[in-house]
Write a protein that holds these residues in place. Structure first.
Motif, PDB file in Angstrom:
ATOM      1  N   ILE A   9      18.476  19.225   7.826  1.00 12.20           N
ATOM      2  CA  ILE A   9      19.966  19.609   6.289  1.00 12.20           C
ATOM      3  C   ILE A   9      19.369  18.755   5.334  1.00 12.20           C
ATOM      4  CG2 ILE A   9      22.589  18.603   5.606  1.00 12.20           C
ATOM      5  CD1 ILE A   9      22.837  18.651   8.704  1.00 12.20           C
ATOM      6  N   SER A  10      19.566  19.341   4.172  1.00  8.43           N
ATOM      7  CA  SER A  10      19.460  19.260   2.993  1.00  8.43           C
ATOM      8  C   SER A  10      20.329  18.516   1.866  1.00  8.43           C
ATOM      9  CB  SER A  10      18.533  20.003   2.025  1.00  8.43           C
ATOM     10  OG  SER A  10      19.521  21.139   1.408  1.00  8.43           O
ATOM     11  N   GLU A  11      21.384  18.728   2.583  1.00  8.95           N
ATOM     12  CA  GLU A  11      22.398  17.808   1.272  1.00  8.95           C
ATOM     13  C   GLU A  11      23.585  17.442   2.720  1.00  8.95           C
ATOM     14  OE1 GLU A  11      24.412  20.034  -1.294  1.00  8.95           O
ATOM     15  OE2 GLU A  11      22.983  20.215  -2.685  1.00  8.95           O
ATOM     16  N   PHE A  12      23.902  15.932   2.571  1.00  5.40           N
ATOM     17  CA  PHE A  12      24.800  15.725   3.190  1.00  5.40           C
ATOM     18  C   PHE A  12      26.691  15.588   2.443  1.00  5.40           C
ATOM     19  CE2 PHE A  12      22.149  13.045   5.119  1.00  5.40           C
ATOM     20  CZ  PHE A  12      22.617  13.644   6.870  1.00  5.40           C
ATOM     21  N   VAL A  13      27.877  16.370   2.619  1.00  5.23           N
ATOM     22  CA  VAL A  13      28.762  16.090   2.310  1.00  5.23           C
ATOM     23  C   VAL A  13      29.819  15.019   2.525  1.00  5.23           C
ATOM     24  CG1 VAL A  13      31.068  17.620   2.265  1.00  5.23           C
ATOM     25  CG2 VAL A  13      29.198  19.251   3.426  1.00  5.23           C
ATOM     26  N   LEU A  14      30.361  14.046   1.461  1.00  2.57           N
ATOM     27  CA  LEU A  14      31.296  13.133   1.815  1.00  2.57           C
ATOM     28  C   LEU A  14      32.365  13.746   2.075  1.00  2.57           C
ATOM     29  CD1 LEU A  14      28.857  10.842  -0.742  1.00  2.57           C
ATOM     30  CD2 LEU A  14      29.299  10.698   1.944  1.00  2.57           C
ATOM     31  N   LEU A 167      14.165  10.842  12.317  1.00  3.50           N
ATOM     32  CA  LEU A 167      15.087  12.125  12.789  1.00  3.50           C
ATOM     33  C   LEU A 167      15.606  13.113  12.373  1.00  3.50           C
ATOM     34  CD1 LEU A 167      18.029   9.226  13.200  1.00  3.50           C
ATOM     35  CD2 LEU A 167      16.310   9.807  15.162  1.00  3.50           C
ATOM     36  N   PRO A 168      15.371  14.599  13.452  1.00  2.24           N
ATOM     37  CA  PRO A 168      15.875  15.696  13.185  1.00  2.24           C
ATOM     38  C   PRO A 168      17.413  16.155  12.129  1.00  2.24           C
ATOM     39  CG  PRO A 168      15.792  15.710  14.864  1.00  2.24           C
ATOM     40  CD  PRO A 168      15.258  13.819  15.011  1.00  2.24           C
ATOM     41  N   PHE A 169      17.764  17.024  11.235  1.00  2.00           N
ATOM     42  CA  PHE A 169      19.266  17.018  10.538  1.00  2.00           C
ATOM     43  C   PHE A 169      19.260  18.959  11.308  1.00  2.00           C
ATOM     44  CE2 PHE A 169      20.812  12.752  10.239  1.00  2.00           C
ATOM     45  CZ  PHE A 169      19.292  11.883  10.061  1.00  2.00           C
ATOM     46  N   CYS A 170      19.741  18.979  11.705  1.00  2.00           N
ATOM     47  CA  CYS A 170      20.059  20.392  11.805  1.00  2.00           C
ATOM     48  C   CYS A 170      21.602  20.226  11.963  1.00  2.00           C
ATOM     49  CB  CYS A 170      18.778  21.200  12.883  1.00  2.00           C
ATOM     50  SG  CYS A 170      18.932  20.278  14.637  1.00  2.00           S
ATOM     51  N   GLY A 171      22.201  19.900  13.002  1.00  2.00           N
ATOM     52  CA  GLY A 171      23.853  20.190  12.699  1.00  2.00           C
ATOM     53  C   GLY A 171      25.054  19.907  11.877  1.00  2.00           C
ATOM     54  N   PRO A 172      25.624  19.401  12.264  1.00  2.00           N
ATOM     55  CA  PRO A 172      27.173  19.529  11.552  1.00  2.00           C
ATOM     56  C   PRO A 172      26.423  18.302   9.863  1.00  2.00           C
ATOM     57  CG  PRO A 172      27.242  18.645  13.451  1.00  2.00           C
ATOM     58  CD  PRO A 172      25.527  19.176  12.924  1.00  2.00           C
ATOM     59  N   ASN A 173      26.947  18.247   8.853  1.00  2.00           N
ATOM     60  CA  ASN A 173      26.551  17.420   8.080  1.00  2.00           C
ATOM     61  C   ASN A 173      27.871  17.211   7.255  1.00  2.00           C
ATOM     62  OD1 ASN A 173      27.791  20.285   6.814  1.00  2.00           O
ATOM     63  ND2 ASN A 173      25.891  19.787   4.797  1.00  2.00           N
ATOM     64  N   ILE A 174      28.951  16.623   7.688  1.00  2.00           N
ATOM     65  CA  ILE A 174      29.879  15.993   7.201  1.00  2.00           C
ATOM     66  C   ILE A 174      29.816  14.202   7.657  1.00  2.00           C
ATOM     67  CG2 ILE A 174      32.019  15.899   6.660  1.00  2.00           C
ATOM     68  CD1 ILE A 174      31.107  18.631   6.150  1.00  2.00           C
ATOM     69  N   LEU A 175      29.715  13.809   6.635  1.00  2.00           N
ATOM     70  CA  LEU A 175      29.806  11.752   6.383  1.00  2.00           C
ATOM     71  C   LEU A 175      31.267  11.708   6.253  1.00  2.00           C
ATOM     72  CD1 LEU A 175      26.258  10.903   5.206  1.00  2.00           C
ATOM     73  CD2 LEU A 175      27.370  10.854   7.474  1.00  2.00           C
TER      74      LEU A 175
END
Length: 313
Positions: A9-14, A167-175
């Motif tokens: 994931i290149s961006e997280f949604v806050l 850590l690998p991030f490839c799934g949900p990206n909602i914080l």
């Protein structure tokens, strides 16, 4: 809204405090004013301590100036981003921006934790060993203590971030929070993070709880010692320590509730995040200036010197 590929994931949604536009505008102005007050109040303390020779040479105020600097930095890491997000429909933060937030939050938080312990030691020596105070808390010891707090903060954050950053991030990206922090980010990793969650709980939560208890015990020992010596000195010591106890409670309280519970069963409360990054840095200058005659006198002296210098030129 966000950019995502199959591996990272290149961006997280806050998620902000609310999605209602009118309330977001209201919060924008409230937190903008709060951040301005944080910067102004803490910067004023730093300037006053730095340029007033009496305060700068006094251990308690030297440490207070460093505490205000840390508070100002901690708030700056999170608040400007949160304030600008109130004006945006899509509230996102890049992966590396998120990592940077977590790194500096724990770096400065660990430094402030250590500095508060140093301030407790300073008060113990000042009240219980007044004849040896100036020889023990000399400028060399103070400088070394401040440097030690920064080293402890760096070790504290690196002990957690060195594992998180890979850590690998490839799934949900909602914080579901106003800024990035380890407990929620770990939940989004596409791998088992149980051991790392235990590390965060022990490193941040348990350490905060132990330090908080030790500080309260140390303040209790000081008050008991003073009471045994003279009943009249108890009220003076209590007046001096009340500000320190309040600051310690405001700082460690949110940290304990955020990190001391297992990550898998505890969701970070947005209120505690706001309290930690905004309320505490805002209250610290109020606690230390409005109740402190020496600080107010030093501010008046600096103001008088400034007015005189302007009149001369």
């Amino acid at each position: 809204m966000d950019t995502m590929n199959s591996s990272m994931i290149s961006e997280f949604v806050l998620l902000g405090l609310t999605n209602i536009w009118e309330l977001e505008i209201f919060f924008f102005f409230i937190f903008l004013l709060a951040y301005a007050a944080i910067v102004a109040g803490n910067f004023l303390i730093v300037v006053t301590v730095t340029f007033d020779s009496h305060l700068y040479s006094t251990p308690m105020y030297f440490l207070l100036g460093n505490l205000s600097f840390l508070d100002m930095c901690i708030s700056t890491i999170t608040t400007p981003k949160m304030v600008t997000d109130f004006l945006k429909e899509n509230k996102t933060i890049s992966l590396w921006g998120c990592m940077a937030q977590m790194f500096f939050l724990h770096f400065l938080g660990g430094s402030e934790m250590t500095l508060l312990i140093v301030m407790a030691v300073d008060r113990y020596i000042a009240i219980c060993k007044p004849l040896h105070y100036t020889s023990i808390m000399n400028h060399r010891v103070l400088t070394g203590s401040v440097l030690l707090s920064w080293v402890v903060g760096f070790v504290h954050t690196m002990s957690q971030m060195i594992f998180t950053i890979n850590l690998p991030f490839c799934g949900p990206n909602i914080l579901d929070d106003i800024f990035c922090d380890l407990p929620l980010v770990l939940k989004l990793a596409c791998t088992e993070t149980y051991v790392l969650e235990l590390l965060v709980t022990a490193d941040s939560g348990l350490l905060s709880f132990i330090c908080f208890i030790l500080l309260l015990i140390s303040y209790t020992v000081i008050l008991v010692t003073v009471r045994r010596r003279s009943s009249g000195g108890l009220s003076k010591a209590l007046s001096t320590l009340s500000a320190h106890i309040t600051v310690v409670t405001l700082f460690f309280g949110p940290c304990i509730f955020i990190y001391a519970w297992p990550v898998s069963s505890f969701s970070v409360d947005k209120f505690l995040s706001v309290f930690y990054s905004i309320i505490t840095p805002l209250l610290n200058p109020i606690i230390y200036t409005l109740r402190n005659k020496e600080m107010k006198a030093a501010m008046r002296r600096l103001r008088t010197q400034h007015v005189r210098s302007r009149q001369i030129f």
